[in-house]
Write an enzyme that holds these catalytic residues in place. Structure first.
Site, PDB file in Angstrom:
ATOM      1  N   HIS A  72       0.834  -1.207   0.000  1.00 42.22           N
ATOM      2  CA  HIS A  72       0.000   0.000   0.000  1.00 42.22           C
ATOM      3  C   HIS A  72       0.864   1.251   0.000  1.00 42.22           C
ATOM      4  O   HIS A  72       1.784   1.362   0.802  1.00 42.22           O
ATOM      5  CB  HIS A  72      -0.923   0.011   1.223  1.00 42.22           C
ATOM      6  CG  HIS A  72      -2.151  -0.829   1.056  1.00 42.22           C
ATOM      7  ND1 HIS A  72      -3.283  -0.681   1.810  1.00 42.22           N
ATOM      8  CD2 HIS A  72      -2.421  -1.828   0.176  1.00 42.22           C
ATOM      9  CE1 HIS A  72      -4.202  -1.551   1.423  1.00 42.22           C
ATOM     10  NE2 HIS A  72      -3.693  -2.269   0.441  1.00 42.22           N
ATOM     11  N   TYR A 200      -8.874   5.329   8.273  1.00 39.72           N
ATOM     12  CA  TYR A 200      -8.946   5.607   9.706  1.00 39.72           C
ATOM     13  C   TYR A 200      -9.937   6.756   9.872  1.00 39.72           C
ATOM     14  O   TYR A 200      -9.687   7.853   9.385  1.00 39.72           O
ATOM     15  CB  TYR A 200      -7.588   6.049  10.249  1.00 39.72           C
ATOM     16  CG  TYR A 200      -6.548   4.954  10.326  1.00 39.72           C
ATOM     17  CD1 TYR A 200      -5.741   4.628   9.238  1.00 39.72           C
ATOM     18  CD2 TYR A 200      -6.340   4.256  11.525  1.00 39.72           C
ATOM     19  CE1 TYR A 200      -4.774   3.639   9.326  1.00 39.72           C
ATOM     20  CE2 TYR A 200      -5.371   3.264  11.621  1.00 39.72           C
ATOM     21  CZ  TYR A 200      -4.600   2.958  10.526  1.00 39.72           C
ATOM     22  OH  TYR A 200      -3.633   1.969  10.620  1.00 39.72           O
ATOM     23  N   PRO A 292      -3.625  -0.071  18.976  1.00 40.18           N
ATOM     24  CA  PRO A 292      -3.401  -0.520  17.596  1.00 40.18           C
ATOM     25  C   PRO A 292      -3.505   0.581  16.532  1.00 40.18           C
ATOM     26  O   PRO A 292      -3.267   0.320  15.353  1.00 40.18           O
ATOM     27  CB  PRO A 292      -4.508  -1.565  17.390  1.00 40.18           C
ATOM     28  CG  PRO A 292      -5.550  -1.242  18.393  1.00 40.18           C
ATOM     29  CD  PRO A 292      -4.870  -0.622  19.560  1.00 40.18           C
ATOM     30  N   LYS A 296       1.595  -0.480  15.005  1.00 40.78           N
ATOM     31  CA  LYS A 296       3.003  -0.617  15.343  1.00 40.78           C
ATOM     32  C   LYS A 296       3.385  -1.902  16.075  1.00 40.78           C
ATOM     33  O   LYS A 296       4.559  -2.287  16.087  1.00 40.78           O
ATOM     34  CB  LYS A 296       3.435   0.576  16.228  1.00 40.78           C
ATOM     35  CG  LYS A 296       3.560   1.887  15.472  1.00 40.78           C
ATOM     36  CD  LYS A 296       4.914   2.003  14.802  1.00 40.78           C
ATOM     37  CE  LYS A 296       4.964   3.085  13.776  1.00 40.78           C
ATOM     38  NZ  LYS A 296       4.802   2.641  12.390  1.00 40.78           N
ATOM     39  N   TYR A 384       4.360   6.405  10.389  1.00 39.81           N
ATOM     40  CA  TYR A 384       3.523   5.245  10.092  1.00 39.81           C
ATOM     41  C   TYR A 384       4.325   4.179   9.349  1.00 39.81           C
ATOM     42  O   TYR A 384       4.194   2.983   9.618  1.00 39.81           O
ATOM     43  CB  TYR A 384       2.309   5.672   9.260  1.00 39.81           C
ATOM     44  CG  TYR A 384       1.248   4.602   9.152  1.00 39.81           C
ATOM     45  CD1 TYR A 384       0.147   4.593  10.010  1.00 39.81           C
ATOM     46  CD2 TYR A 384       1.332   3.587   8.196  1.00 39.81           C
ATOM     47  CE1 TYR A 384      -0.823   3.610   9.924  1.00 39.81           C
ATOM     48  CE2 TYR A 384       0.362   2.599   8.100  1.00 39.81           C
ATOM     49  CZ  TYR A 384      -0.711   2.614   8.967  1.00 39.81           C
ATOM     50  OH  TYR A 384      -1.667   1.636   8.878  1.00 39.81           O
TER      51      TYR A 384
HETATM   52  C1  PHB Z   1      -5.861  -4.595  10.974  1.00 38.89           C
HETATM   53  O1  PHB Z   1      -5.948  -4.806   9.769  1.00 38.89           O
HETATM   54  O2  PHB Z   1      -6.257  -5.423  11.804  1.00 38.89           O
HETATM   55  C2  PHB Z   1      -5.304  -3.316  11.455  1.00 38.89           C
HETATM   56  C3  PHB Z   1      -4.771  -2.430  10.533  1.00 38.89           C
HETATM   57  C4  PHB Z   1      -4.261  -1.215  10.971  1.00 38.89           C
HETATM   58  C5  PHB Z   1      -4.279  -0.896  12.305  1.00 38.89           C
HETATM   59  C6  PHB Z   1      -4.786  -1.789  13.231  1.00 38.89           C
HETATM   60  C7  PHB Z   1      -5.311  -3.012  12.802  1.00 38.89           C
HETATM   61  O3  PHB Z   1      -3.794   0.305  12.710  1.00 38.89           O
END
Ligand code: PHB
Ligand code: APR
Length: 389
Positions: A72, A200, A292, A296, A384
């Site tokens: 990505h 997000y 989460p 990280k 990130y």
């Molecule tokens: C996930 O795909 O489970 C996932 C992706 C990004 C995050 C947290 C979880 O920041």
């Protein structure tokens, strides 16, 4: 039994360390309290930084990731429905790889099985002893029998609730912690992702995340209170809540279906200091936890064990203690950097019961700053994708 390094825990930290050591010609045994099926049944995050991808490739477990993983170039932020793309490739010249932690774990387990490396699953009463002295040992029981592994070093890769950190004398360790009054309710579904990149989303009703495991399997989350019970969430309730938190045009494209996994994870920031006690090292979730939001946790675990493997290789190869002595400080520098970023992303994107109108305006100002400033976006992208000075 005798080995050079006894690794407690067969999550990504323990298994990656095992593989790194195997490649360096250092003998190691992995001791895990659960069964392989249980370990593979846990659904965790799924975003790998370039440096983690590099480690997995270097130890020969990158083949499936390279064919099935999804590179990505960026992510989308959504703030009360206003969209902002963070273009990693353009801002910092890096990508991330979307590939589930469960798959990383499976690849590492398969690699271990192929070389016949020793892993002991379903070990009970695992305990670390004498790591302050000359003869460290790990003991455990299995099928009612007691076992002992004598070793040079013990790697505590047994996660947040593991036994290794708990076996360090209280006065020798300092724990830093923030518990958020929130949880993430996650759903896994066999439907194509709502959008090609992760979204997000901040919304007055709470945070939401649209993620994926493949082109046909999606992972979605909504923020819930820390005390929420998953039994209160039918699939329909989940999909309605998710749609309500997304930009309406995106929400319209959401493909729903029966959930194949649904669970709530608490949000916590935690760091233990130091990370070495004589011949015992803490790595991964045993050493630190991040919420989460910044994706990280897995990357930190892989970073820790790469540093540890290098230190142990130096110890056995060059008879130098320098790497071992530097382990705690090196890992903590990276840890606090990731802790800060994960905390910041969490503050920006969630709704907090006690932040009030002022807090909401500050969050909006933070989002508007990202929209207006390339430097602000670059900082997000740099962190990130994995900031390494
Ligand atoms: C996930 O795909 O489970 C996932 C992706 C990004 C995050 C947290 C979880 O920041
Ligand atoms: N004895 C042996 N094994 C144990 C013990 C014990 N007393 N306690 C826990 N374990 C095992 C757990 O069953 C688990 O398989 O240690 C393993 C720890 O694995 P993880 O929790 O996956 O932690 P880690 O390998 O550090 O990976 C960190 O996991 O939680 C995510 O976000 C986190 O992605 C990050 C990653």
């Amino acid at each position: 039994m005798r080995t050079q390094v006894a690794i407690i825990g067969a999550g990504p930290a323990g298994l990656t360390l095992g593989r790194l050591l195997e490649r360096a010609g250092i003998d190691a045994v992995v001791i895990e309290q659960r069964s392989p099926e249980y370990v593979l049944g846990r659904i965790r995050a799924g975003v790998l930084e370039q440096s983690a991808v590099d480690v997995l490739r270097a130890i020969g477990v990158g083949a499936r990731m390279d064919t099935e993983g999804l590179p990505h170039d960026g992510v989308e932020l959504s703030f009360d429905g206003d969209m902002l793309r963070i273009d990693f490739e353009e801002l910092v010249g890096r990508k991330v790889m979307v590939y589930g932690q469960t798959e990383v774990t499976r690849d590492l387990m398969d690699a271990r099985a192929e070389t016949g490396a020793v892993s002991i699953y379903e070990a009970e009463n695992v305990a670390a002893h004498d790591f302050d002295g000359a003869s460290p040992r790990v003991t455990y029981t299995k099928n009612g029998q007691s076992f002992e592994i004598a070793c040079d070093f013990i790697a505590g890769c047994d996660g947040f609730h593991g036994v290794t950190r708990a076996s360090v004398p209280k006065g020798a360790i300092h724990n830093f912690e923030r518990i958020y009054p929130l949880g993430w309710l996650g759903v896994l579904v066999d439907q194509p992702p709502v959008a090609p990149e992760l979204i997000y989303a901040h919304h007055a009703r709470g945070f939401a995340l649209c993620s994926m495991r493949s082109e046909t399997r999606s992972r979605y989350y909504v923020q819930v209170s820390a005390s929420e019970d998953v039994a209160n969430w039918s699939d329909d309730r989940f999909w309605d809540e998710l749609r309500a938190r997304l930009n309406p045009e995106i929400a319209e494209n959401l493909k729903t279906g029966p959930s194949i996994e649904k669970s709530i994870a608490p949000l916590r920031s935690f760091v233990a200091e130091p990370l070495r006690f004589g011949s015992l090292f803490l790595a991964g979730d045993a050493a630190h936890i991040v919420p989460p939001t910044g994706a990280k946790g897995l990357n930190m675990a892989i970073h820790d064990v790469a540093v540890l493997a290098e230190a142990l290789t130096e110890h056995y190869g060059e008879k130098s203690k320098a790497g071992i002595d530097a382990y705690s400080a090196r890992v903590l520098t990276n840890t606090w950097r990731a802790e800060r970023f994960s905390w910041w992303m969490t503050q920006l994107l969630h709704t907090f019961p006690d932040s009030g109108d002022f807090g909401r305006r500050i969050q909006r100002a933070d989002f508007d700053y990202l929209r207006a400033s390339r430097i602000a976006r670059q900082s997000l992208a740099e962190n990130y994708t994995g900031f390494k000075p």
